[in-house]
Design a protein around this motif. Structure first.
Motif, PDB file in Angstrom:
ATOM      1  N   PHE A 100      47.960  35.116  44.281  1.00 55.03           N
ATOM      2  CA  PHE A 100      47.474  36.319  44.349  1.00 55.03           C
ATOM      3  C   PHE A 100      46.904  36.919  43.090  1.00 55.03           C
ATOM      4  N   SER A 101      47.328  36.329  41.872  1.00 57.11           N
ATOM      5  CA  SER A 101      46.493  36.685  40.691  1.00 57.11           C
ATOM      6  C   SER A 101      45.104  36.224  40.686  1.00 57.11           C
ATOM      7  N   ILE A 102      45.047  35.111  41.180  1.00 55.98           N
ATOM      8  CA  ILE A 102      43.472  34.624  41.397  1.00 55.98           C
ATOM      9  C   ILE A 102      43.068  35.413  42.170  1.00 55.98           C
ATOM     10  N   ILE A 103      43.419  35.763  43.313  1.00 62.26           N
ATOM     11  CA  ILE A 103      42.763  36.640  44.279  1.00 62.26           C
ATOM     12  C   ILE A 103      42.275  37.905  43.655  1.00 62.26           C
ATOM     13  N   THR A 104      43.108  38.486  42.772  1.00 60.01           N
ATOM     14  CA  THR A 104      42.764  39.822  42.414  1.00 60.01           C
ATOM     15  C   THR A 104      41.893  39.430  41.313  1.00 60.01           C
ATOM     16  N   ILE A 105      41.848  38.718  40.457  1.00 52.32           N
ATOM     17  CA  ILE A 105      40.818  38.348  39.626  1.00 52.32           C
ATOM     18  C   ILE A 105      39.296  38.151  40.424  1.00 52.32           C
ATOM     19  N   SER A 106      39.445  37.520  41.457  1.00 52.24           N
ATOM     20  CA  SER A 106      38.196  37.457  42.199  1.00 52.24           C
ATOM     21  C   SER A 106      37.716  38.860  42.873  1.00 52.24           C
ATOM     22  N   ILE A 107      38.602  39.565  43.208  1.00 51.68           N
ATOM     23  CA  ILE A 107      38.270  41.011  43.442  1.00 51.68           C
ATOM     24  C   ILE A 107      37.612  41.716  42.511  1.00 51.68           C
ATOM     25  N   ILE A 108      38.084  41.582  41.180  1.00 49.30           N
ATOM     26  CA  ILE A 108      37.515  42.163  40.134  1.00 49.30           C
ATOM     27  C   ILE A 108      36.223  41.645  39.845  1.00 49.30           C
ATOM     28  N   GLY A 109      36.141  40.552  40.030  1.00 50.59           N
ATOM     29  CA  GLY A 109      34.568  39.898  39.742  1.00 50.59           C
ATOM     30  C   GLY A 109      33.581  40.487  40.661  1.00 50.59           C
ATOM     31  N   ILE A 110      34.080  40.469  42.111  1.00 51.03           N
ATOM     32  CA  ILE A 110      33.209  41.072  43.059  1.00 51.03           C
ATOM     33  C   ILE A 110      32.867  42.315  42.758  1.00 51.03           C
ATOM     34  N   PHE A 111      33.916  43.238  42.538  1.00 48.57           N
ATOM     35  CA  PHE A 111      33.734  44.771  42.295  1.00 48.57           C
ATOM     36  C   PHE A 111      32.643  44.932  40.692  1.00 48.57           C
ATOM     37  N   ILE A 112      33.020  44.037  39.945  1.00 53.92           N
ATOM     38  CA  ILE A 112      31.832  44.178  38.948  1.00 53.92           C
ATOM     39  C   ILE A 112      30.289  43.724  38.884  1.00 53.92           C
ATOM     40  N   PHE A 113      30.355  42.754  40.020  1.00 57.58           N
ATOM     41  CA  PHE A 113      29.059  42.264  40.440  1.00 57.58           C
ATOM     42  C   PHE A 113      28.281  43.320  41.313  1.00 57.58           C
ATOM     43  N   TYR A 114      29.146  44.027  42.162  1.00 54.66           N
ATOM     44  CA  TYR A 114      28.532  45.235  43.141  1.00 54.66           C
ATOM     45  C   TYR A 114      28.913  46.331  42.588  1.00 54.66           C
ATOM     46  N   GLN A 115      29.118  46.571  41.216  1.00 55.11           N
ATOM     47  CA  GLN A 115      29.578  47.947  40.917  1.00 55.11           C
ATOM     48  C   GLN A 115      28.645  49.180  41.032  1.00 55.11           C
ATOM     49  N   ASN A 116      27.298  48.888  41.517  1.00 53.82           N
ATOM     50  CA  ASN A 116      26.481  49.866  41.844  1.00 53.82           C
ATOM     51  C   ASN A 116      26.307  50.208  43.072  1.00 53.82           C
ATOM     52  N   THR A 117      27.110  49.588  43.969  1.00 53.21           N
ATOM     53  CA  THR A 117      26.808  49.692  45.085  1.00 53.21           C
ATOM     54  C   THR A 117      27.624  51.104  45.853  1.00 53.21           C
ATOM     55  N   PRO A 118      27.391  51.378  47.213  1.00 49.39           N
ATOM     56  CA  PRO A 118      27.987  52.672  47.522  1.00 49.39           C
ATOM     57  C   PRO A 118      29.522  52.393  47.752  1.00 49.39           C
ATOM     58  N   ILE A 119      29.797  51.328  48.272  1.00 53.61           N
ATOM     59  CA  ILE A 119      31.093  51.160  48.579  1.00 53.61           C
ATOM     60  C   ILE A 119      32.119  51.105  47.202  1.00 53.61           C
ATOM     61  N   VAL A 120      31.633  50.401  46.245  1.00 56.92           N
ATOM     62  CA  VAL A 120      32.373  50.528  45.013  1.00 56.92           C
ATOM     63  C   VAL A 120      32.381  52.021  44.302  1.00 56.92           C
ATOM     64  N   LYS A 121      31.237  52.447  44.554  1.00 52.44           N
ATOM     65  CA  LYS A 121      31.113  53.935  43.944  1.00 52.44           C
ATOM     66  C   LYS A 121      31.643  55.004  44.443  1.00 52.44           C
ATOM     67  N   ALA A 122      32.036  54.745  45.625  1.00 55.33           N
ATOM     68  CA  ALA A 122      32.329  55.891  46.627  1.00 55.33           C
ATOM     69  C   ALA A 122      33.771  56.641  46.010  1.00 55.33           C
ATOM     70  N   ASN A 123      34.689  55.671  45.743  1.00 54.35           N
ATOM     71  CA  ASN A 123      35.934  56.339  45.410  1.00 54.35           C
ATOM     72  C   ASN A 123      36.371  56.128  43.867  1.00 54.35           C
ATOM     73  N   ASN A 124      35.528  56.314  43.202  1.00 52.67           N
ATOM     74  CA  ASN A 124      35.702  56.233  41.488  1.00 52.67           C
ATOM     75  C   ASN A 124      36.021  54.603  41.079  1.00 52.67           C
ATOM     76  N   ARG A 125      35.091  53.980  40.631  1.00 50.00           N
ATOM     77  CA  ARG A 125      35.128  52.484  40.548  1.00 50.00           C
ATOM     78  C   ARG A 125      35.853  52.240  39.390  1.00 50.00           C
ATOM     79  N   ASN A 126      35.937  53.103  38.112  1.00 54.51           N
ATOM     80  CA  ASN A 126      36.648  53.032  37.339  1.00 54.51           C
ATOM     81  C   ASN A 126      38.213  52.984  37.554  1.00 54.51           C
TER      82      ASN A 126
END
Length: 354
Positions: A100-126
């Protein structure tokens, strides 16, 4: 007279020999209730040995040792703690934490790559990044609970877990407050508009986390956790465990995290049905409900356990909490980002609102 005594002594000797054969270990003499010259052999008491036949007294083994099966020598007691080398449960915990650490790192990578999309920005990406990083660190904290306890690891394990998980829950609370204020600010003439922004969210995380940090400093200063050797709970076994130092401080730490989770749950539950394309309040509601349920069930099990079973209960609660938050708050978002890109657009968001 001698002729009548000799058979009697022979009988006692044979009886004594038979009892020794019967018990299979060394014994001591016990004065009989009849003739003063007669005796019988009885086993040594628990924790005692006799290395000579027909000894009057048994010798007590040192606290760190225990009699062997024959009770004629003292052997070192076995040590009991949650070890990766000897416990399959520890291996399962380690494997789960790594996966699950690997899964979490993968999610972080997805959010960084798509950080300017509405889903990521909708509820405070930081805040999402802070939450994901702290969840990953909480998974790594599991390894502080594994292996032979020492004074240093005893001090670090609870304090590190408590602070990191408090930051995670503070991020969830900040997300919830942001959602609540965002809906209130849409009302005409609302005073909540001045609170809209990232400063409020960061302030919530900083203030709530600082309370736990201050508590940890006081805990470590006055009554820090330490290594403890329990030699009495199980005969022949030394349980190597951590004494929390202050039980009150330990439960205050858990209680404060429960308070943050409870407030987040109540606020998110209140706004879970408000219309918005990417309203994550319902995900927060499920994750905080799961968090509270896990720890409410874990505390009775924690109180009724001993030794490495106490550690197992706490590790299970940590893993279940982290996995629950990850699953409820991020898996669906990642599914939509990767497999349903058509809804992760500003055009879709505006059309849904209209």
């Amino acid at each position: 007279m001698l002729d009548t005594l000799i058979p009697h002594f022979q009988m006692v000797s044979d009886s004594s020999f038979t009892l020794q054969e019967l018990h299979g270990h060394k014994e001591r003499k016990s004065t009989g209730t009849g003739h003063t010259l007669c005796h019988i052999c009885v086993p040594c008491s628990e924790g005692e040995i006799s290395n000579t036949t027909d000894s009057d007294l048994c010798q007590k083994c040192p606290d760190s040792e225990w009699p062997n099966e024959e009770k004629d020598a003292c052997m070192p007691k076995s040590e009991d703690f949650l070890s990766i080398e000897n416990d399959m449960l520890a291996v399962i915990f380690s494997f789960t934490s790594v996966i699950f650490s690997i899964i979490t790192i993968s999610i972080i990578g997805i959010f960084i790559f798509y950080q300017n999309t509405p889903i990521v920005k909708a509820n405070n990406r930081n805040l999402s990044f802070i939450l994901l990083i702290t969840l990953k660190m909480s998974l790594f904290s599991v390894f502080l609970f594994l292996g032979r306890p020492a004074d240093l690891t005893c001090k670090l394990r609870q304090v590190f877990f408590g602070i990191i998980f408090t930051v995670a829950l503070s991020s969830v609370l900040a997300k919830t407050i942001v959602v609540c204020i965002a809906f209130k600010a849409t009302e005409p003439g609302s005073e909540f508009r001045k609170w809209v922004g990232s400063k409020l969210a960061y302030s919530v995380v900083l203030i709530c986390s600082s309370v736990q940090v201050l508590h940890a400093i006081i805990w470590l200063s006055n009554s820090p956790p330490f290594q403890e050797l329990d030699m009495d709970s199980f005969p022949g076994t030394i349980i190597i465990q951590c004494n929390e130092g202050s039980v009150l401080a330990f439960y205050l730490m858990l209680g404060y995290m429960g308070l943050l989770a409870g407030v987040s749950f109540i606020l998110a539950f209140m706004v879970r049905t408000l219309p918005d394309t990417f309203n994550e309040a319902k995900y927060i509601t499920f994750s905080m409900f799961l968090f509270c349920s896990v720890w409410i069930c874990a505390i009775p099990a924690y109180l009724s356990s001993k030794g490495k079973h106490i550690v197992s209960v706490e590790i299970f609660a940590i893993l279940a909490s982290v996995i629950g938050i990850l699953s409820c708050m991020f898996f669906r978002k990642c599914y939509n980002i990767l497999l349903r890109p058509e809804i992760n657009t500003r055009k879709h968001m505006l059309s849904t609102k209209s």
